[in-house]
Design a protein around this motif. Structure first.
Motif, PDB file in Angstrom:
ATOM      1  N   LEU A  47       0.838  -1.194   0.000  1.00 23.04           N
ATOM      2  CA  LEU A  47       0.000   0.000   0.000  1.00 23.04           C
ATOM      3  C   LEU A  47       0.875   1.246   0.000  1.00 23.04           C
ATOM      4  N   VAL A  48       1.916   1.236   0.810  1.00 22.83           N
ATOM      5  CA  VAL A  48       2.890   2.325   0.858  1.00 22.83           C
ATOM      6  C   VAL A  48       4.228   1.787   0.378  1.00 22.83           C
ATOM      7  N   PRO A  49       4.698   2.173  -0.798  1.00 19.67           N
ATOM      8  CA  PRO A  49       6.026   1.734  -1.253  1.00 19.67           C
ATOM      9  C   PRO A  49       7.102   2.351  -0.364  1.00 19.67           C
ATOM     10  N   LEU A  50       7.543   1.608   0.635  1.00 17.85           N
ATOM     11  CA  LEU A  50       8.481   2.151   1.617  1.00 17.85           C
ATOM     12  C   LEU A  50       9.814   2.545   0.999  1.00 17.85           C
ATOM     13  N   ALA A  51      10.089   2.038  -0.205  1.00 18.23           N
ATOM     14  CA  ALA A  51      11.313   2.432  -0.889  1.00 18.23           C
ATOM     15  C   ALA A  51      11.317   3.925  -1.209  1.00 18.23           C
ATOM     16  N   LEU A  52      10.135   4.542  -1.272  1.00 15.56           N
ATOM     17  CA  LEU A  52      10.062   5.986  -1.518  1.00 15.56           C
ATOM     18  C   LEU A  52      10.815   6.764  -0.442  1.00 15.56           C
ATOM     19  N   PHE A  53      10.847   6.215   0.767  1.00 13.30           N
ATOM     20  CA  PHE A  53      11.472   6.926   1.882  1.00 13.30           C
ATOM     21  C   PHE A  53      13.002   6.891   1.817  1.00 13.30           C
ATOM     22  N   ARG A  54      13.550   6.203   0.816  1.00 13.25           N
ATOM     23  CA  ARG A  54      14.998   6.260   0.624  1.00 13.25           C
ATOM     24  C   ARG A  54      15.412   7.625   0.087  1.00 13.25           C
ATOM     25  N   ALA A  55      14.475   8.323  -0.532  1.00 14.18           N
ATOM     26  CA  ALA A  55      14.762   9.674  -1.016  1.00 14.18           C
ATOM     27  C   ALA A  55      14.736  10.636   0.169  1.00 14.18           C
ATOM     28  N   ARG A  56      15.825  11.343   0.376  1.00 17.55           N
ATOM     29  CA  ARG A  56      15.968  12.203   1.554  1.00 17.55           C
ATOM     30  C   ARG A  56      14.857  13.246   1.640  1.00 17.55           C
ATOM     31  N   ASN A  57      14.591  13.953   0.552  1.00 19.01           N
ATOM     32  CA  ASN A  57      13.580  15.010   0.590  1.00 19.01           C
ATOM     33  C   ASN A  57      12.183  14.456   0.828  1.00 19.01           C
ATOM     34  N   PHE A  58      11.927  13.241   0.359  1.00 15.94           N
ATOM     35  CA  PHE A  58      10.619  12.627   0.607  1.00 15.94           C
ATOM     36  C   PHE A  58      10.442  12.362   2.100  1.00 15.94           C
ATOM     37  N   THR A  59      11.457  11.776   2.726  1.00 14.06           N
ATOM     38  CA  THR A  59      11.367  11.460   4.156  1.00 14.06           C
ATOM     39  C   THR A  59      11.297  12.723   5.008  1.00 14.06           C
ATOM     40  N   VAL A  60      12.214  13.643   4.766  1.00 14.22           N
ATOM     41  CA  VAL A  60      12.247  14.874   5.573  1.00 14.22           C
ATOM     42  C   VAL A  60      10.992  15.707   5.326  1.00 14.22           C
ATOM     43  N   GLY A  61      10.553  15.788   4.069  1.00 16.42           N
ATOM     44  CA  GLY A  61       9.354  16.558   3.755  1.00 16.42           C
ATOM     45  C   GLY A  61       8.126  16.019   4.452  1.00 16.42           C
ATOM     46  N   ASN A  62       8.032  14.707   4.554  1.00 18.52           N
ATOM     47  CA  ASN A  62       6.879  14.121   5.234  1.00 18.52           C
ATOM     48  C   ASN A  62       6.961  14.280   6.746  1.00 18.52           C
ATOM     49  N   LEU A  63       8.176  14.266   7.302  1.00 22.06           N
ATOM     50  CA  LEU A  63       8.315  14.575   8.734  1.00 22.06           C
ATOM     51  C   LEU A  63       7.880  16.006   9.025  1.00 22.06           C
ATOM     52  N   ALA A  64       8.276  16.932   8.156  1.00 21.35           N
ATOM     53  CA  ALA A  64       7.846  18.317   8.316  1.00 21.35           C
ATOM     54  C   ALA A  64       6.339  18.448   8.163  1.00 21.35           C
ATOM     55  N   THR A  65       5.779  17.712   7.208  1.00 22.31           N
ATOM     56  CA  THR A  65       4.331  17.724   6.991  1.00 22.31           C
ATOM     57  C   THR A  65       3.588  17.290   8.249  1.00 22.31           C
ATOM     58  N   LEU A  66       4.061  16.243   8.889  1.00 27.96           N
ATOM     59  CA  LEU A  66       3.416  15.720  10.095  1.00 27.96           C
ATOM     60  C   LEU A  66       3.295  16.794  11.167  1.00 27.96           C
ATOM     61  N   SER A  67       4.361  17.524  11.380  1.00 27.46           N
ATOM     62  CA  SER A  67       4.374  18.550  12.418  1.00 27.46           C
ATOM     63  C   SER A  67       3.577  19.784  12.008  1.00 27.46           C
ATOM     64  N   ILE A  68       3.794  20.261  10.792  1.00 25.19           N
ATOM     65  CA  ILE A  68       3.198  21.519  10.347  1.00 25.19           C
ATOM     66  C   ILE A  68       1.693  21.396  10.180  1.00 25.19           C
ATOM     67  N   TYR A  69       1.246  20.336   9.536  1.00 25.91           N
ATOM     68  CA  TYR A  69      -0.190  20.199   9.285  1.00 25.91           C
ATOM     69  C   TYR A  69      -0.965  19.822  10.543  1.00 25.91           C
ATOM     70  N   GLY A  70      -0.285  19.186  11.490  1.00 28.04           N
ATOM     71  CA  GLY A  70      -0.918  18.984  12.790  1.00 28.04           C
ATOM     72  C   GLY A  70      -1.233  20.316  13.445  1.00 28.04           C
ATOM     73  N   ALA A  71      -0.279  21.244  13.368  1.00 33.06           N
ATOM     74  CA  ALA A  71      -0.480  22.578  13.928  1.00 33.06           C
ATOM     75  C   ALA A  71      -1.615  23.313  13.228  1.00 33.06           C
ATOM     76  N   LEU A  72      -1.652  23.259  11.901  1.00 34.14           N
ATOM     77  CA  LEU A  72      -2.671  23.995  11.153  1.00 34.14           C
ATOM     78  C   LEU A  72      -4.063  23.417  11.398  1.00 34.14           C
ATOM     79  N   GLY A  73      -4.146  22.082  11.534  1.00 31.68           N
ATOM     80  CA  GLY A  73      -5.436  21.481  11.848  1.00 31.68           C
ATOM     81  C   GLY A  73      -5.978  21.979  13.173  1.00 31.68           C
ATOM     82  N   MET A  74      -5.105  22.152  14.137  1.00 29.97           N
ATOM     83  CA  MET A  74      -5.517  22.651  15.447  1.00 29.97           C
ATOM     84  C   MET A  74      -5.982  24.099  15.387  1.00 29.97           C
ATOM     85  N   VAL A  75      -5.225  24.966  14.725  1.00 26.03           N
ATOM     86  CA  VAL A  75      -5.520  26.394  14.805  1.00 26.03           C
ATOM     87  C   VAL A  75      -6.855  26.746  14.164  1.00 26.03           C
TER      88      VAL A  75
END
Length: 467
Positions: free
Chosen positions: A266-294
């Motif tokens: 369902l999730v091709p985990l090989a995508l996370f070998r790309a640095r920007n994909f992994t870091v971008g999604n970590l940033a997404t987790l934090s940032i969009y959590g904040a925006l959902g709250m506000v």
């Protein structure tokens, strides 16, 4: 942003670039309009259907649970059956569910219908963005994503204002009729697209992975929301958290096993070998959590504490969306030229300052002009600086043939982060909306945004496009 080669079957899409961009914008408009309209209707829904804060939370989260968990399945379906076809399916499901929402006799029926709206939204979201990725390349892609972000945000501008007028004028039920209107415009345009992208090497959809994702996300959110009403020790809450947690723990090893057996995870985990994909999604987790709250908390605060009518609350929360509409295309062009790193770092930091400005809010509604307004303007400027570079960084790091899955993962993380923070709103707010509760929510939001800024600054690599 790295250019992955486009497969031959993507070429017809590139001939229909203008139609593809319009369809992607309108399809996303449907999903965005629904989210923004519902927030201003929550007090009216509570008054008519009852259920208190729990019904308000589930009116938001039932949609986000199915959207966040099934969007991963939708990404696989998009790559398997084609982005255009899956987009059409999603629009039809969304339209039917909107009609059911409009006639819902109870809170339970409304929540179920909202869940089906999330199914439609899950089918629409990754396909819309993946169409842009297939039709545009290089710097033109970053600019197109910026245009898509800006014009899709028109839904958030129209939603609170028109939704507020409808709620105060003819009733909250009509807002769901309004959300169905863009569907009638979009479906004929979808049929004009002459090409599609289909990854023929995807043999099936990972059904077990899909079930684990739905159980994991749904169980955790159910437990977090219902604990406020039932308590942490209630069997329903305990069972939901245990089942949800176990499903999430089992999800990753299952996906790894499917990948090792030459299946289609369902999730091709090989995508996370790309640095920007992994870091971008970590940033997404934090940032969009904040925006959902506000946005959830501020909209409720303006109506339930300051007593704003729904349409005034809609106008009062427009600044972030206006900033996004005004700046996204320009930021998209600049990030395509210079790379996404510092845009992604500066944007959340600016938004965090905006959240802290909201700490000046008190009991006096006149404080809107020196607290809420400047705070939301800064939040909007920060979002505008961050969202298009983030999307470009994440999708630019995956092969074009897996753009559907990559888009689905990023969207799922964003939606799940938002719904978890809305689910936690009862804990942060202390069970009611008040000045103190708003202040606590803004501190949490600022910390999350600063974490996203730090992750982006340290982890994102600049690979600007040259074409």
């Amino acid at each position: 942003m790295t250019d992955a080669p486009a497969p031959p079957h993507a070429a017809p899409l590139r001939d229909d670039r203008r139609v593809v961009l319009v369809v992607a914008i309108l399809a996303s408009f449907v999903v965005g309009l629904d989210s923004s309209v519902v927030n201003v209707a929550l007090p009216a829904i509570r008054t008519e259907l009852g259920g208190g804060l729990v019904v308000q939370q589930w009116t938001v989260d039932a949609y986000l649970v199915t959207l966040g968990s099934l969007i991963l399945v939708a990404g696989s379906l998009s790559d398997l059956f084609g982005r255009v076809r899956v987009l059409q399916w999603g629009l039809v499901v969304f339209g039917v569910a909107s009609v059911v929402c409009a006639i819902a006799p109870t809170g339970a029926v409304l929540i179920i219908a909202r869940a089906f709206q999330g199914v439609g939204g899950a089918l629409v979201t990754p396909s819309a963005l993946a169409l842009i990725v297939a039709a545009f390349r290089g710097a033109a892609q970053a600019k197109a994503i910026g245009t898509w972000t800006a014009w899709s945000s028109a839904a958030s501008i129209l939603g609170p204002v028109v939704g507020g007028v409808i709620v105060d004028g003819i009733g909250w039920r009509w807002i769901f009729v309004v959300t169905a209107v863009p569907i009638a415009v979009t479906i004929p345009l979808v049929r004009r697209i002459s090409g599609d992208v289909v990854a023929g090497d995807r043999p099936h959809v990972d059904v077990v992975g899909a079930v684990l994702a739905v159980l994991g996300v749904g169980g955790v959110v159910l437990g977090l929301i219902e604990q406020e009403r039932l308590g942490w020790s209630d069997p329903v809450v305990v069972a939901a958290l245990v089942v949800g947690g176990a499903a999430l723990v089992a999800f990753v090893p299952w996906e790894l096993g499917v990948a090792r057996s030459s299946g289609t995870p369902l999730v091709p985990l090989a995508l996370f070998r790309a640095r920007n994909f992994t870091v971008g999604n970590l940033a997404t987790l934090s940032i969009y959590g904040a925006l959902g709250m506000v946005f959830f908390v501020v909209t409720l605060f303006l109506q339930e504490v300051w007593g704003y009518p729904a349409w005034v609350a809609g106008l009062a929360t427009l600044p972030p969306t206006l900033m996004l509409l005004a700046l996204s295309t320009t930021v998209g062009s600049l990030s395509g030229r210079y790379g996404p790193r510092w845009f992604m770092a500066a944007g959340p930091a600016i938004a965090a300052v905006g959240a802290l400005v909201l700490l000046a809010v008190g009991d006096d509604p006149a404080a809107y002009w020196w607290s809420v307004l400047p705070g939301l303007v800064l939040v909007g400027a920060g979002i505008a600086a961050m969202v298009t570079p983030l999307t470009s960084a994440v999708l630019g790091s995956v092969p074009q043939s897996e753009a559907g899955a990559g888009s689905a993962v990023n969207n799922a993380i964003a939606r799940i982060a938002s719904l978890v923070m809305v689910a936690l709103a009862g804990i942060v707010l202390g069970g009611e909306v008040s000045v103190g509760a708003l202040h606590r929510a803004m501190v949490v939001m600022a910390l999350l945004l600063l974490a996203g800024a730090l992750v982006s600054a340290l982890g994102i690599r600049n690979t600007p496009s040259r074409t």
